[in-house]
Design an enzyme around this catalytic site. Structure first.
Site, PDB file in Angstrom:
ATOM      1  N   ASP A  20      16.496  -2.287  53.437  1.00 23.19           N
ATOM      2  CA  ASP A  20      17.472  -1.714  54.340  1.00 23.19           C
ATOM      3  C   ASP A  20      18.743  -1.524  53.502  1.00 23.19           C
ATOM      4  OD1 ASP A  20      18.978  -1.130  56.728  1.00 23.19           O
ATOM      5  OD2 ASP A  20      19.773  -3.167  56.573  1.00 23.19           O
ATOM      6  N   ASP A  22      22.532  -0.767  54.933  1.00 25.05           N
ATOM      7  CA  ASP A  22      23.766  -1.331  55.498  1.00 25.05           C
ATOM      8  C   ASP A  22      23.653  -2.851  55.657  1.00 25.05           C
ATOM      9  OD1 ASP A  22      24.921   1.184  55.742  1.00 25.05           O
ATOM     10  OD2 ASP A  22      24.026   1.524  57.700  1.00 25.05           O
ATOM     11  N   MET A  52      22.415  -3.515  67.236  1.00 28.51           N
ATOM     12  CA  MET A  52      21.767  -4.530  66.396  1.00 28.51           C
ATOM     13  C   MET A  52      21.084  -5.582  67.254  1.00 28.51           C
ATOM     14  SD  MET A  52      21.876  -4.309  63.174  1.00 28.51           S
ATOM     15  CE  MET A  52      22.549  -3.132  62.049  1.00 28.51           C
ATOM     16  N   SER A 109      16.843   3.514  55.756  1.00 26.32           N
ATOM     17  CA  SER A 109      18.083   3.223  56.468  1.00 26.32           C
ATOM     18  C   SER A 109      18.232   4.035  57.741  1.00 26.32           C
ATOM     19  CB  SER A 109      19.256   3.540  55.523  1.00 26.32           C
ATOM     20  OG  SER A 109      20.474   3.421  56.212  1.00 26.32           O
ATOM     21  N   GLY A 110      18.816   3.389  58.743  1.00 23.41           N
ATOM     22  CA  GLY A 110      19.199   4.114  59.952  1.00 23.41           C
ATOM     23  C   GLY A 110      20.554   4.780  59.744  1.00 23.41           C
ATOM     24  N   THR A 182      15.776  -4.298  63.381  1.00 25.51           N
ATOM     25  CA  THR A 182      14.951  -3.104  63.112  1.00 25.51           C
ATOM     26  C   THR A 182      14.168  -3.265  61.803  1.00 25.51           C
ATOM     27  OG1 THR A 182      16.762  -1.969  61.965  1.00 25.51           O
ATOM     28  CG2 THR A 182      16.518  -1.522  64.321  1.00 25.51           C
TER      29      THR A 182
END
Length: 225
Positions: A20, A22, A52, A109-110, A182
């Site tokens: 991930d 961030d 989150m 990544s989102g 996630t």
């Protein structure tokens, strides 16, 4: 129940490791930094916290936050040049060590592709190994939404990406490393998940991850044993 030594063994013999971005690879939450830069920081960080915690679907939270930020192309570029994201201590060495072992490293990544590609370039990760959301802009550079067809725009999107990677490259063992819910949800299809709390500790992840670390040094030591 997988034992701790089995988890370590899988990590050390993995043919792909997905991170991930961030609060994992970088110290910040990219969307919060963009919001701050565009003058709507507080409202958006509250929405990020809710997302989150799993209180709203990922796509709904992303849509809501971006509608508030309305970032222009120029603002995104300015953010990257004036406030580049800070790499988490130890990540550069860890990625480099994995690459020397011919392990494929991916960033899932989102967050936003333009920011994540900048991070990837700092870690010598090819842009083809980046999966993130694409912002859309009108011809005059104003915000025009985001590409909703990207798997990372959906709840469960990280798991979808890992499933696609397994299909495409026939990886035997994929590891997912991240700080959030996630990321944890991406295992399975990831073979193991390693929770990372070096920038922020999310209680749900700390309580449920079978392997939880607060320093990338721990993983480097495993690889060097």
């Amino acid at each position: 129940m997988v034992s701790h030594s089995e988890l370590r063994e899988i990590f050390c013999s993995a043919d792909a490791v997905c991170f991930d971005v961030d609060s994992t690879v970088i110290r910040e939450e990219g969307i919060d930094e963009l919001a701050k830069f565009c003058g709507v920081g507080d409202a958006v960080s509250e929405m990020t916290r809710r997302a989150m915690g799993g209180a709203v679907t990922f796509k709904a939270a992303l849509t809501e936050r971006l509608a508030l930020i309305q970032p222009s192309r120029e603002q995104v570029q300015k953010l990257i040049s004036e406030h580049p994201p800070h790499l988490t201590p130890g990540i550069r060495e860890l990625v480099s060590c994995l690459q020397q072992r011919n392990v494929q490293v991916f960033l899932i990544s989102g967050g936003f592709r333009s920011i994540v590609e900048h991070v990837a370039s700092k870690l010598n990760i090819p842009a083809t190994n980046v999966f993130a959301n694409r912002l859309k802009f009108y011809f005059n550079g104003e915000y025009a939404g985001f590409d909703e067809s990207q798997p990372t725009a959906e709840s469960g999107g990280k798991g979808k990406v890992i499933g696609l990677l397994k299909e495409q490259f026939h990886f035997k063992k994929i590891v997912m490393i991240g700080d959030g819910a996630t990321d944890m949800e991406a295992c399975p299809p990831a073979d193991i998940f390693i929770g990372f709390g070096g920038n922020v500790i999310r209680q749900q992840v700390k309580d449920n991850a079978k392997w939880f670390i607060t320093d990338f040094e721990e993983l480097l030591r495993e690889l060097k044993k």
